[in-house]
Write a protein that holds these residues in place. Structure first.
Motif, PDB file in Angstrom:
ATOM      1  N   VAL A  89      11.356   9.870  -1.986  1.00 17.24           N
ATOM      2  CA  VAL A  89      10.429   8.745  -2.103  1.00 17.24           C
ATOM      3  C   VAL A  89      10.614   7.789  -0.926  1.00 17.24           C
ATOM      4  O   VAL A  89       9.642   7.336  -0.302  1.00 17.24           O
ATOM      5  N   LYS A  90      11.861   7.496  -0.609  1.00 17.75           N
ATOM      6  CA  LYS A  90      12.151   6.590   0.513  1.00 17.75           C
ATOM      7  C   LYS A  90      11.578   7.145   1.810  1.00 17.75           C
ATOM      8  O   LYS A  90      10.968   6.415   2.602  1.00 17.75           O
ATOM      9  N   GLU A 105       0.821  -1.211   0.000  1.00 14.98           N
ATOM     10  CA  GLU A 105       0.000   0.000   0.000  1.00 14.98           C
ATOM     11  C   GLU A 105       0.856   1.262   0.000  1.00 14.98           C
ATOM     12  O   GLU A 105       0.554   2.235  -0.702  1.00 14.98           O
ATOM     13  N   SER A 106       1.919   1.244   0.768  1.00 13.60           N
ATOM     14  CA  SER A 106       2.779   2.431   0.868  1.00 13.60           C
ATOM     15  C   SER A 106       3.492   2.708  -0.452  1.00 13.60           C
ATOM     16  O   SER A 106       3.625   3.866  -0.868  1.00 13.60           O
ATOM     17  N   ILE A 107       3.974   1.654  -1.135  1.00 13.40           N
ATOM     18  CA  ILE A 107       4.647   1.831  -2.422  1.00 13.40           C
ATOM     19  C   ILE A 107       3.680   2.384  -3.457  1.00 13.40           C
ATOM     20  O   ILE A 107       4.002   3.305  -4.225  1.00 13.40           O
ATOM     21  N   LYS A 108       2.478   1.842  -3.503  1.00 17.23           N
ATOM     22  CA  LYS A 108       1.476   2.327  -4.460  1.00 17.23           C
ATOM     23  C   LYS A 108       1.144   3.795  -4.201  1.00 17.23           C
ATOM     24  O   LYS A 108       1.032   4.602  -5.136  1.00 17.23           O
ATOM     25  N   SER A 109       0.991   4.145  -2.934  1.00 18.01           N
ATOM     26  CA  SER A 109       0.646   5.520  -2.580  1.00 18.01           C
ATOM     27  C   SER A 109       1.760   6.495  -2.946  1.00 18.01           C
ATOM     28  O   SER A 109       1.510   7.579  -3.491  1.00 18.01           O
ATOM     29  N   ALA A 110       3.000   6.116  -2.662  1.00 13.60           N
ATOM     30  CA  ALA A 110       4.133   7.004  -2.947  1.00 13.60           C
ATOM     31  C   ALA A 110       4.364   7.128  -4.451  1.00 13.60           C
ATOM     32  O   ALA A 110       4.606   8.224  -4.966  1.00 13.60           O
ATOM     33  N   VAL A 154       8.880  -0.024  13.468  1.00 10.73           N
ATOM     34  CA  VAL A 154       9.844  -0.062  12.354  1.00 10.73           C
ATOM     35  C   VAL A 154      11.029   0.819  12.721  1.00 10.73           C
ATOM     36  O   VAL A 154      10.872   1.987  13.081  1.00 10.73           O
ATOM     37  N   THR A 155      12.236   0.264  12.639  1.00  7.86           N
ATOM     38  CA  THR A 155      13.449   0.999  13.000  1.00  7.86           C
ATOM     39  C   THR A 155      14.265   1.462  11.799  1.00  7.86           C
ATOM     40  O   THR A 155      15.041   2.396  11.899  1.00  7.86           O
ATOM     41  N   ASP A 156      14.094   0.807  10.654  1.00 10.11           N
ATOM     42  CA  ASP A 156      14.860   1.200   9.476  1.00 10.11           C
ATOM     43  C   ASP A 156      14.137   0.712   8.231  1.00 10.11           C
ATOM     44  O   ASP A 156      13.398  -0.280   8.274  1.00 10.11           O
ATOM     45  N   PHE A 157      14.369   1.445   7.135  1.00 16.61           N
ATOM     46  CA  PHE A 157      13.710   1.100   5.881  1.00 16.61           C
ATOM     47  C   PHE A 157      14.612   1.522   4.729  1.00 16.61           C
ATOM     48  O   PHE A 157      15.274   2.558   4.786  1.00 16.61           O
ATOM     49  N   SER A 158      14.645   0.724   3.674  1.00 12.98           N
ATOM     50  CA  SER A 158      15.445   1.077   2.506  1.00 12.98           C
ATOM     51  C   SER A 158      14.784   0.509   1.251  1.00 12.98           C
ATOM     52  O   SER A 158      14.137  -0.541   1.292  1.00 12.98           O
ATOM     53  N   ILE A 159      14.942   1.259   0.150  1.00 11.47           N
ATOM     54  CA  ILE A 159      14.483   0.799  -1.154  1.00 11.47           C
ATOM     55  C   ILE A 159      15.677   0.166  -1.854  1.00 11.47           C
ATOM     56  O   ILE A 159      16.652   0.844  -2.177  1.00 11.47           O
TER      57      ILE A 159
END
Length: 273
Positions: A154-155, A133-138, A173-178
């Motif tokens: 975007v990230k 959902e988050s990828i589609k929204s962004a 969530v502590t970290d996120f990366s594309i």
């Protein structure tokens, strides 16, 4: 003489009592074993009585429970990492697929709520749909080209969305990366051609600037030479010309031709005097 001896016989009653005693011991051991539960390091125990989740959390270590009533489910509350893939469309309707990774952990204080509401398959039922959902929204807020050129923005958008949504389910969530963005072959080809054209245009612009610079340098040099010549012409007065003539004279006086073909040697006359 009769040397045979009567061997003692085991009665069925004795055998039955022995089997019964052994069974009681085994049942007692099983009961004793199930009475104590060891919660492993990095986990928390959720207690369910007859299937109903209790507001009781067991920390690491050994605990005594009623095996006939209670069941202990252990949830991992350490930081976990997972990767997920998502498909979306950009603002200019270009298909894009992405691969992302995130680090998260379950709230230890809300482990019983997580188990009651989400179960143990929370990655598939909650985390992966939120990532999709988050990828589609962004992606819908950026063009395909901006997804490449504005990747940090975007990230950050996706990260904030995922962090906020999963926090509602007590998942931190502590970290996120594309990890990667992939586009259609046609779009990749168009981007490559555009980059080549931009590079050629930049090269031509640099050449033009170089030519302009060299022309300006020539103009400045020509102007300097012209100014020098004008200055020299202004400074050539009679005295300076006489000085230049004297500097070039070799010391010999001229011989002058007079009337009737006679020659007057000025140098001889000066010598006689």
């Amino acid at each position: 003489m009769n040397n045979s001896r009567n061997k003692p016989s085991i009665s069925p009653k004795t055998v039955f009592l022995g089997i019964g005693t052994l069974s009681i011991i085994i049942v007692a051991l099983v009961f004793l074993f199930r009475t104590f539960v060891v919660v492993e390091s990095g986990r928390v125990g959720v207690v369910a009585n007859f299937g109903a989740v209790q507001n009781v959390l067991l920390p690491e270590g050994m605990h005594a429970v009623n095996p006939f009533v209670s069941t202990v489910i252990q949830l991992d509350v350490r930081v976990q990492k997972m990767e997920a893939s998502a498909s979306a469309s950009s603002q200019d309707l270009q298909p894009v697929t992405s691969k992302v990774a995130l680090n998260f952990f379950l709230s230890k204080e809300k482990a019983h709520v997580i188990y009651r509401d989400l179960g143990l398959d929370y990655k598939r039922t909650i985390i992966e749909p939120v990532v999709q959902e988050s990828i589609k929204s962004a992606a819908a807020r950026y063009t395909a080209e901006e997804l490449i050129t504005k990747r940090p923005a975007v990230k950050e958008d996706v990260y904030e969305y995922i962090k906020k949504r999963l926090a509602q389910n007590n998942i931190i969530v502590t970290d996120f990366s594309i990890i990667d963005f992939n586009f259609s072959p046609e779009f990749n080809s168009a981007i490559e051609l555009k980059q080549i054209a931009e590079q050629k245009a930049l090269t031509a612009l640099n050449d033009l600037e170089r030519i302009k610079t060299e022309g300006e340098q020539e103009r400045v040099r020509a102007q300097a030479q012209s100014d020098a010549q004008k200055l020299l012409q202004l400074s050539l007065d009679d005295d300076l010309l006489r000085l230049r003539a004297i500097e070039k004279w070799d010391g010999k006086l001229p011989v002058v031709a007079g009337e009737g073909g006679t020659f007057i040697d000025i140098a001889a006359i000066m010598k006689a005097k």
